[in-house]
Design an enzyme around this catalytic site. Structure first.
Site, PDB file in Angstrom:
ATOM      1  CG  ASN A  20      -0.262  -0.367   2.492  1.00 19.60           C
ATOM      2  OD1 ASN A  20       0.368  -1.428   2.592  1.00 19.60           O
ATOM      3  ND2 ASN A  20      -0.354   0.486   3.489  1.00 19.60           N
ATOM      4  CB  CYS A  48      -4.607   2.216   6.364  1.00 20.66           C
ATOM      5  SG  CYS A  48      -5.515   2.335   4.864  1.00 20.66           S
TER       6      CYS A  48
HETATM    7  N1  PLP Z   1      -4.408  -4.251   3.834  1.00 16.28           N
HETATM    8  C1  PLP Z   1      -3.884  -3.313   3.041  1.00 16.28           C
HETATM    9  C2  PLP Z   1      -2.729  -3.645   2.156  1.00 16.28           C
HETATM   10  C3  PLP Z   1      -4.415  -2.014   3.067  1.00 16.28           C
HETATM   11  O1  PLP Z   1      -3.878  -1.074   2.300  1.00 16.28           O
HETATM   12  C4  PLP Z   1      -5.501  -1.723   3.928  1.00 16.28           C
HETATM   13  C5  PLP Z   1      -6.030  -0.357   4.013  1.00 16.28           C
HETATM   14  O2  PLP Z   1      -5.404   0.558   3.557  1.00 16.28           O
HETATM   15  C6  PLP Z   1      -6.022  -2.765   4.707  1.00 16.28           C
HETATM   16  C7  PLP Z   1      -5.449  -4.011   4.640  1.00 16.28           C
HETATM   17  C8  PLP Z   1      -7.192  -2.536   5.608  1.00 16.28           C
HETATM   18  O3  PLP Z   1      -8.382  -2.446   4.858  1.00 16.28           O
HETATM   19  P1  PLP Z   1      -9.688  -1.751   5.493  1.00 16.28           P
HETATM   20  O4  PLP Z   1      -9.417  -0.280   5.477  1.00 16.28           O
HETATM   21  O5  PLP Z   1     -10.800  -2.148   4.575  1.00 16.28           O
HETATM   22  O6  PLP Z   1      -9.834  -2.297   6.861  1.00 16.28           O
END
Ligand code: PLP
Length: 397
Positions: free
Chosen positions: A157, A339
């Site tokens: 991400n 996030c």
């Molecule tokens: N995994 C990755 C690689 C992410 O980028 C994110 C959120 O940015 C998540 C998990 C978590 O997803 P959520 O925001 O739907 O909980």
């Protein structure tokens, strides 16, 4: 606040979240206002609602070339990751207590792993190379007789490194066919063709709000025959794997968004990559500006770079200062990973690829979507050209 129509904005933070497709919002609005039954109800309204869930399951299973019963809807990507790791480990704990992951996973994976460590499990955190790529050989070497689960993300991400997931899956199963393979595909789903069966993936997480569906919906693919214990107990919905009344509007919205994105994936990805490359060449013309991860390397294999993520280091400017200066021009980017910004802490991913302390503070992420345009890229490049020298003067006193 002004409405989207009245405020000109260039939204380049699509890995944090995306704007809903209007078609998705319309379908959801219909479900909220008219077809609002509980899928467990036996009357007509319930049956109608159940149809939405069934149709969504069919669409998403079709995209993954999976069975309809292999999909469990969750509240988000985080829940899907937790369910795969905690529920997978709990179901397999008699076979062993060793898990493997990488140093660049999202906190939804890393924190679940840390939780398991406190419960007596052992976790191996594999390093990555300077581009953020995991070596399948190193994964295979780490797999043992008592390794119950390996979790490797599809697309990072922060820097957009796309892992060789198929090769990793193959190597894991060669070494220990019983070891489960979980892939966090929250950033890859909707951008890449991900076929769990072919890639030997047992568990796969995706999230609605990264693909122009709303927040509050995600899914976990569970391969046939793989046992995962639930995180939630209650009314027994979704075969008892995930109790709780289904988020019908979110489920239907996620399926529609996915269908729209997978209609012309190649065409969309080519357009995204062209926009990303436009940004990269424009931004790296600015003195000392560099790009992290495979997208910054002329000779990196193209399939290792996500088409929509660009991590840019601007030495001499603090990321947050740049973020707000861009915001003043209606341009939205992120500093590190949005996030995990509830816990401001130096990026694990940037540290794992060997970024310097200064670079950690001077890196912004630009993430694109099919809603962006080439003109926006040019405007963004121009804004960086104007702002970076000004901010550098300011920072250097
Ligand atoms: N995994 C990755 C690689 C992410 O980028 C994110 C959120 O940015 C998540 C998990 C978590 O997803 P959520 O925001 O739907 O909980």
């Amino acid at each position: 606040m002004s409405s989207v129509e009245t405020m000109r904005e260039i939204y380049l933070d699509n890995s944090a979240t995306t704007r809903c497709f209007p078609e998705v919002a319309e379908r959801m609005s219909r479900i909220y206002l008219e077809d609002y039954g509980n899928p467990s109800s036996m009357h007509h309204k319930g049956v109608e609602s159940e149809k939405y869930v069934r149709e969504a399951r069919r669409t998403l299973a079709g995209i993954l070339k999976a069975g309809e019963r292999d999909i469990v809807f969750t509240s988000c990507g985080t829940e899907a990751d937790n369910m795969a790791i905690l529920g997978g480990a709990e179901a397999a704990c008699r076979r062993g207590k060793h898990l493997i992951t990488t140093q660049i996973e999202h906190p939804a994976v890393l924190e679940a792993m840390r939780h398991l460590e406190k419960q007596g499990y052992e976790v191996t955190y594999l390093p990555v190379d300077g581009l953020g790529l995991v070596d399948p050989e190193a994964v295979a070497a780490a797999v043992r007789e008592d390794t119950i689960l390996v979790s490797v993300m599809h697309t990072n991400n922060e820097i957009g490194a796309v892992q060789p997931v198929a090769e990793i899956g193959r190597r894991i199963k060669e070494k220990n066919p019983k070891t489960l393979f979980h892939v966090d595909a929250v950033q890859g789903f909707g951008k890449a063709q991900i076929l769990p069966k072919r890639m030997k993936i047992d568990l796969l997480s995706a999230s609605g709000h990264k693909i122009h569906a709303p927040k509050g919906i995600g899914l976990l693919y569970i391969a046939p025959g793989v046992r995962v214990l639930p995180l939630l107990y209650g009314g027994g919905q979704q075969g008892g794997l995930r109790s709780g009344t289904e988020n019908v509007a979110g489920i239907a919205g996620m399926a529609l968004a996915a269908r729209m994105l997978y209609k012309d994936l190649e065409g969309d990805n080519a357009r995204l990559a062209a926009m990303r490359d436009h940004l990269r060449s424009g931004l790296t013309e600015i003195e000392n500006v560099t790009v992290n991860g495979p997208a910054g390397q002329e000779n990196a294999a193209p399939e290792t770079a996500a088409p929509h993520i660009l991590s840019v280091t601007v030495p001499g400017v603090r990321a947050e200062v740049l973020l707000h200066a861009l915001e003043d021009r209606g341009i939205y980017v992120s500093s590190g990973s949005a996030c995990s910004s509830n816990h401001p802490h130096p990026s694990d991913t940037l540290q794992a690829i060997g970024a310097s302390r200064d670079a950690l503070d001077s890196t912004v992420r630009l993430s694109l979507s099919v809603m962006n345009t080439e003109e926006e890229m040019e405007e963004a490049v121009q804004a960086f050209r104007d702002l970076v020298p000004q901010l550098r003067r300011f920072t250097r006193h």
